[in-house]
Design a protein around this motif. Structure first.
Motif, PDB file in Angstrom:
ATOM      1  N   THR A   1       0.992  -1.278  -0.192  1.00 16.10           N
ATOM      2  CA  THR A   1      -0.084  -0.008   0.193  1.00 16.10           C
ATOM      3  C   THR A   1       0.966   1.125  -0.090  1.00 16.10           C
ATOM      4  N   LYS A   2       2.106   1.438   0.682  1.00 12.41           N
ATOM      5  CA  LYS A   2       3.022   2.408   0.635  1.00 12.41           C
ATOM      6  C   LYS A   2       3.305   2.822  -0.518  1.00 12.41           C
ATOM      7  N   LYS A   3       3.836   1.844  -1.471  1.00  8.68           N
ATOM      8  CA  LYS A   3       4.255   1.973  -2.670  1.00  8.68           C
ATOM      9  C   LYS A   3       3.321   2.397  -3.874  1.00  8.68           C
ATOM     10  N   LEU A   4       2.026   2.186  -3.684  1.00  8.43           N
ATOM     11  CA  LEU A   4       1.011   2.361  -4.430  1.00  8.43           C
ATOM     12  C   LEU A   4       0.591   3.820  -4.003  1.00  8.43           C
ATOM     13  N   LYS A   5       0.574   4.196  -2.842  1.00 13.34           N
ATOM     14  CA  LYS A   5       0.535   5.570  -2.406  1.00 13.34           C
ATOM     15  C   LYS A   5       1.324   6.553  -2.995  1.00 13.34           C
ATOM     16  N   ASN A   6       2.637   6.058  -2.991  1.00 14.88           N
ATOM     17  CA  ASN A   6       3.615   6.937  -3.449  1.00 14.88           C
ATOM     18  C   ASN A   6       3.605   7.130  -5.116  1.00 14.88           C
ATOM     19  N   VAL A   7       3.122   6.066  -5.768  1.00 17.93           N
ATOM     20  CA  VAL A   7       2.754   5.974  -7.089  1.00 17.93           C
ATOM     21  C   VAL A   7       1.862   7.068  -7.328  1.00 17.93           C
ATOM     22  N   GLY A   8       0.637   7.021  -6.674  1.00 17.71           N
ATOM     23  CA  GLY A   8      -0.431   7.787  -6.934  1.00 17.71           C
ATOM     24  C   GLY A   8      -0.222   9.443  -6.664  1.00 17.71           C
ATOM     25  N   SER A   9       0.432   9.386  -5.578  1.00 17.77           N
ATOM     26  CA  SER A   9       0.870  10.948  -5.171  1.00 17.77           C
ATOM     27  C   SER A   9       1.962  11.484  -6.350  1.00 17.77           C
ATOM     28  N   ASP A  10       2.646  10.804  -6.905  1.00 15.50           N
ATOM     29  CA  ASP A  10       3.822  11.083  -8.016  1.00 15.50           C
ATOM     30  C   ASP A  10       2.935  11.428  -9.145  1.00 15.50           C
TER      31      ASP A  10
END
Length: 78
Positions: A22-31
């Protein structure tokens, strides 16, 4: 074959969350969101008052990041 039920999509979502976390998906979404926002701002400010060429911007930022780079100027053959 073209239509998937909700259960297919839920299984795909669970697999993606397990693989990426979930952390990596959240980072990808914010990027992705910041990239889209930057693109929209760039389209609004298409004729900005700072006429610096993109190649000069890239070379200046590269100099600041890496002290081992060599600055050369490409010349065309005649």
């Amino acid at each position: 074959m073209g239509s998937f039920s909700i259960w297919h999509w839920l299984i795909v979502l669970v697999i993606v969350i397990v693989v990426f976390g979930t952390k990596k998906l959240k980072n990808v979404g914010s990027d992705l969101g910041s990239a889209v926002k930057g693109f929209k701002d760039g389209m609004k400010d298409g004729s900005s008052s700072d006429p610096v060429a993109p190649a000069q911007q890239v070379s200046n930022s590269a100099k600041a990041q890496d002290a081992n780079t060599v600055d050369v100027e490409a010349k065309t053959r005649s």
